[in-house]
Scaffold this motif. Structure first.
Motif, PDB file in Angstrom:
ATOM      1  N   PRO A  69       4.962  -5.974  -6.282  1.00  0.00           N
ATOM      2  CA  PRO A  69       4.556  -4.598  -6.553  1.00  0.00           C
ATOM      3  C   PRO A  69       3.808  -4.498  -7.885  1.00  0.00           C
ATOM      4  N   ARG A  70       2.916  -3.520  -7.979  1.00  0.00           N
ATOM      5  CA  ARG A  70       2.200  -3.275  -9.230  1.00  0.00           C
ATOM      6  C   ARG A  70       1.764  -1.821  -9.304  1.00  0.00           C
ATOM      7  N   TYR A  71       1.713  -1.330 -10.516  1.00  0.00           N
ATOM      8  CA  TYR A  71       1.251   0.031 -10.757  1.00  0.00           C
ATOM      9  C   TYR A  71      -0.273   0.065 -10.729  1.00  0.00           C
ATOM     10  N   THR A  72      -0.814   1.120 -10.167  1.00  0.00           N
ATOM     11  CA  THR A  72      -2.270   1.227 -10.071  1.00  0.00           C
ATOM     12  C   THR A  72      -2.876   2.008 -11.233  1.00  0.00           C
ATOM     13  N   ASP A  73      -2.071   2.779 -11.956  1.00  0.00           N
ATOM     14  CA  ASP A  73      -2.549   3.548 -13.108  1.00  0.00           C
ATOM     15  C   ASP A  73      -1.753   3.118 -14.328  1.00  0.00           C
ATOM     16  N   LEU A  74      -2.260   2.119 -15.034  1.00  0.00           N
ATOM     17  CA  LEU A  74      -1.513   1.557 -16.155  1.00  0.00           C
ATOM     18  C   LEU A  74      -1.476   2.482 -17.365  1.00  0.00           C
ATOM     19  N   LYS A  75      -2.334   3.502 -17.374  1.00  0.00           N
ATOM     20  CA  LYS A  75      -2.323   4.467 -18.479  1.00  0.00           C
ATOM     21  C   LYS A  75      -1.271   5.551 -18.275  1.00  0.00           C
ATOM     22  N   ASN A  76      -0.722   5.634 -17.062  1.00  0.00           N
ATOM     23  CA  ASN A  76       0.264   6.670 -16.764  1.00  0.00           C
ATOM     24  C   ASN A  76       1.296   6.090 -15.792  1.00  0.00           C
ATOM     25  N   VAL A  77       1.980   5.055 -16.264  1.00  0.00           N
ATOM     26  CA  VAL A  77       2.901   4.323 -15.395  1.00  0.00           C
ATOM     27  C   VAL A  77       3.980   5.229 -14.825  1.00  0.00           C
ATOM     28  N   GLY A  78       4.437   6.182 -15.618  1.00  0.00           N
ATOM     29  CA  GLY A  78       5.518   7.045 -15.163  1.00  0.00           C
ATOM     30  C   GLY A  78       5.195   7.836 -13.914  1.00  0.00           C
ATOM     31  N   ASN A  79       3.916   8.109 -13.692  1.00  0.00           N
ATOM     32  CA  ASN A  79       3.500   8.867 -12.511  1.00  0.00           C
ATOM     33  C   ASN A  79       2.577   8.074 -11.592  1.00  0.00           C
ATOM     34  N   SER A  80       2.458   6.792 -11.841  1.00  0.00           N
ATOM     35  CA  SER A  80       1.502   5.974 -11.099  1.00  0.00           C
ATOM     36  C   SER A  80       1.984   5.635  -9.701  1.00  0.00           C
ATOM     37  N   PRO A  81       1.091   5.609  -8.725  1.00  0.00           N
ATOM     38  CA  PRO A  81       1.424   5.001  -7.430  1.00  0.00           C
ATOM     39  C   PRO A  81       1.717   3.509  -7.614  1.00  0.00           C
ATOM     40  N   ILE A  82       2.466   2.975  -6.684  1.00  0.00           N
ATOM     41  CA  ILE A  82       2.754   1.537  -6.649  1.00  0.00           C
ATOM     42  C   ILE A  82       2.202   0.977  -5.348  1.00  0.00           C
ATOM     43  N   VAL A  83       1.497  -0.150  -5.444  1.00  0.00           N
ATOM     44  CA  VAL A  83       1.103  -0.884  -4.250  1.00  0.00           C
ATOM     45  C   VAL A  83       1.823  -2.224  -4.258  1.00  0.00           C
ATOM     46  N   VAL A  84       1.975  -2.820  -3.083  1.00  0.00           N
ATOM     47  CA  VAL A  84       2.719  -4.069  -2.944  1.00  0.00           C
ATOM     48  C   VAL A  84       1.859  -5.094  -2.223  1.00  0.00           C
ATOM     49  N   ASP A  85       1.678  -6.243  -2.858  1.00  0.00           N
ATOM     50  CA  ASP A  85       1.024  -7.373  -2.205  1.00  0.00           C
ATOM     51  C   ASP A  85       2.098  -8.139  -1.421  1.00  0.00           C
ATOM     52  N   THR A  86       1.927  -8.234  -0.116  1.00  0.00           N
ATOM     53  CA  THR A  86       2.935  -8.856   0.737  1.00  0.00           C
ATOM     54  C   THR A  86       2.705 -10.365   0.824  1.00  0.00           C
ATOM     55  N   PRO A  87       3.716 -11.133   1.238  1.00  0.00           N
ATOM     56  CA  PRO A  87       3.529 -12.574   1.407  1.00  0.00           C
ATOM     57  C   PRO A  87       2.429 -12.921   2.403  1.00  0.00           C
ATOM     58  N   ALA A  88       2.151 -12.011   3.346  1.00  0.00           N
ATOM     59  CA  ALA A  88       1.107 -12.265   4.346  1.00  0.00           C
ATOM     60  C   ALA A  88      -0.292 -11.955   3.834  1.00  0.00           C
ATOM     61  N   GLY A  89      -0.400 -11.438   2.604  1.00  0.00           N
ATOM     62  CA  GLY A  89      -1.709 -11.187   2.019  1.00  0.00           C
ATOM     63  C   GLY A  89      -2.210  -9.761   2.135  1.00  0.00           C
ATOM     64  N   GLN A  90      -1.401  -8.851   2.687  1.00  0.00           N
ATOM     65  CA  GLN A  90      -1.777  -7.445   2.743  1.00  0.00           C
ATOM     66  C   GLN A  90      -1.428  -6.753   1.424  1.00  0.00           C
ATOM     67  N   THR A  91      -2.143  -5.669   1.145  1.00  0.00           N
ATOM     68  CA  THR A  91      -1.794  -4.789   0.035  1.00  0.00           C
ATOM     69  C   THR A  91      -1.477  -3.422   0.619  1.00  0.00           C
ATOM     70  N   LEU A  92      -0.227  -3.003   0.464  1.00  0.00           N
ATOM     71  CA  LEU A  92       0.250  -1.777   1.101  1.00  0.00           C
ATOM     72  C   LEU A  92       0.813  -0.824   0.053  1.00  0.00           C
ATOM     73  N   PRO A  93       0.596   0.489   0.219  1.00  0.00           N
ATOM     74  CA  PRO A  93       1.286   1.446  -0.649  1.00  0.00           C
ATOM     75  C   PRO A  93       2.793   1.282  -0.502  1.00  0.00           C
ATOM     76  N   LEU A  94       3.503   1.466  -1.602  1.00  0.00           N
ATOM     77  CA  LEU A  94       4.951   1.301  -1.569  1.00  0.00           C
ATOM     78  C   LEU A  94       5.606   2.202  -0.532  1.00  0.00           C
ATOM     79  N   ASP A  95       5.087   3.417  -0.382  1.00  0.00           N
ATOM     80  CA  ASP A  95       5.699   4.375   0.541  1.00  0.00           C
ATOM     81  C   ASP A  95       5.067   4.365   1.929  1.00  0.00           C
ATOM     82  N   SER A  96       4.339   3.291   2.262  1.00  0.00           N
ATOM     83  CA  SER A  96       3.668   3.244   3.561  1.00  0.00           C
ATOM     84  C   SER A  96       4.650   2.913   4.682  1.00  0.00           C
TER      85      SER A  96
END
Length: 239
Positions: A69-96
């Motif tokens: 997982p990683r934050y997409t807005d490093l200037k506002n981590v507290g409110n930033s969306p999170i995306v997750v790079d999966t072992p299969a190589g996909q990048t998915l929103p955390l809440d997807s």
């Protein structure tokens, strides 16, 4: 004015946006009253769980620690969306739904996502261990043990290079950068430490070694006594 003794320097800083998933290595981190900003702010929980420990972790799915997982807005981590790079190589929103379904299939039944602004912790918010301790544990286990296996926030290179010197800091205030942290306890370990952070392969001998040689504890944990910024290279001082 309180006097501090210099004992080491910060070598690595880690935060874990999602409990049990891979951490993010940082060069600097904001520290608030509830720990490193963005640390363990989300977790998946097991819908079939009836205990007081509902989290979906590497106990149930060893491969969960290969999700990044990683934050997409490093200037506002507290409110930033999170995306997750999966072992299969996909990048998915955390809440997807796709990520939720993938984890549910691995676990075998439904799971749910929760986000807690103050973090999803088993105990205290801020953890630390030394490089010397990590090396000593690997020697005791007689296998390579990546420091990530211990999932600590702060990795310190001590000036005396003495293994487990940080355990002497329990009950003391540690100063790092702008921040003072009061460390209160050694950290009891669980089967999570058996899971290799790179391969997700389990080795039960790791926890057995910790139980037999370190009274089942590795690292120390505490709470910030002030807020500010810590950086790699900061001198670590104890009161």
């Amino acid at each position: 004015m309180q006097d501090f003794i210099e004992v080491g320097k910060v070598k690595e800083i880690w935060r874990y946006p999602v409990k049990s998933m891979t951490g993010e290595q940082l060069q600097e981190a904001e520290v608030y009253w509830y720990g490193i900003n963005g640390d363990r702010r989300a977790s998946f929980v097991r819908d079939d769980n009836k205990s007081g420990f509902p989290w979906l972790t590497a106990r149930e799915i060893p491969s969960i620690n290969q999700y990044r997982p990683r934050y997409t807005d490093l200037k506002n981590v507290g409110n930033s969306p999170i995306v997750v790079d999966t072992p299969a190589g996909q990048t998915l929103p955390l809440d997807s739904p796709e990520l939720n379904n993938e984890l549910a299939q691995l676990y075998g039944t439904d799971v749910s996502l929760i986000r807690i602004k103050r973090g999803v912790y088993d105990g205290l918010t801020t953890s630390l261990m030394s490089v010397a301790s990590a090396h000593a544990l690997a020697e005791a286990a007689d296998i390579p043990l990546d420091v990530r296996r211990w999932r600590q926030n702060i990795i310190v290179e001590t000036f005396d290079d003495r293994p487990f010197a940080e355990e002497d800091w329990v009950g003391q205030t540690v100063s790092i950068g702008d921040v003072n942290i009061r460390f209160n306890v050694r950290i009891p370990r669980c089967v999570m430490v058996n899971v290799d952070p790179e391969t997700a392969v389990k080795n039960a001998d790791v926890l057995k070694m910790v139980a037999n040689t370190r009274s089942n504890c590795v690292g120390i944990a505490g709470e910030p006594a002030s807020i500010g910024v810590i950086r790699v290279g900061d001198v670590v001082r104890i009161a």
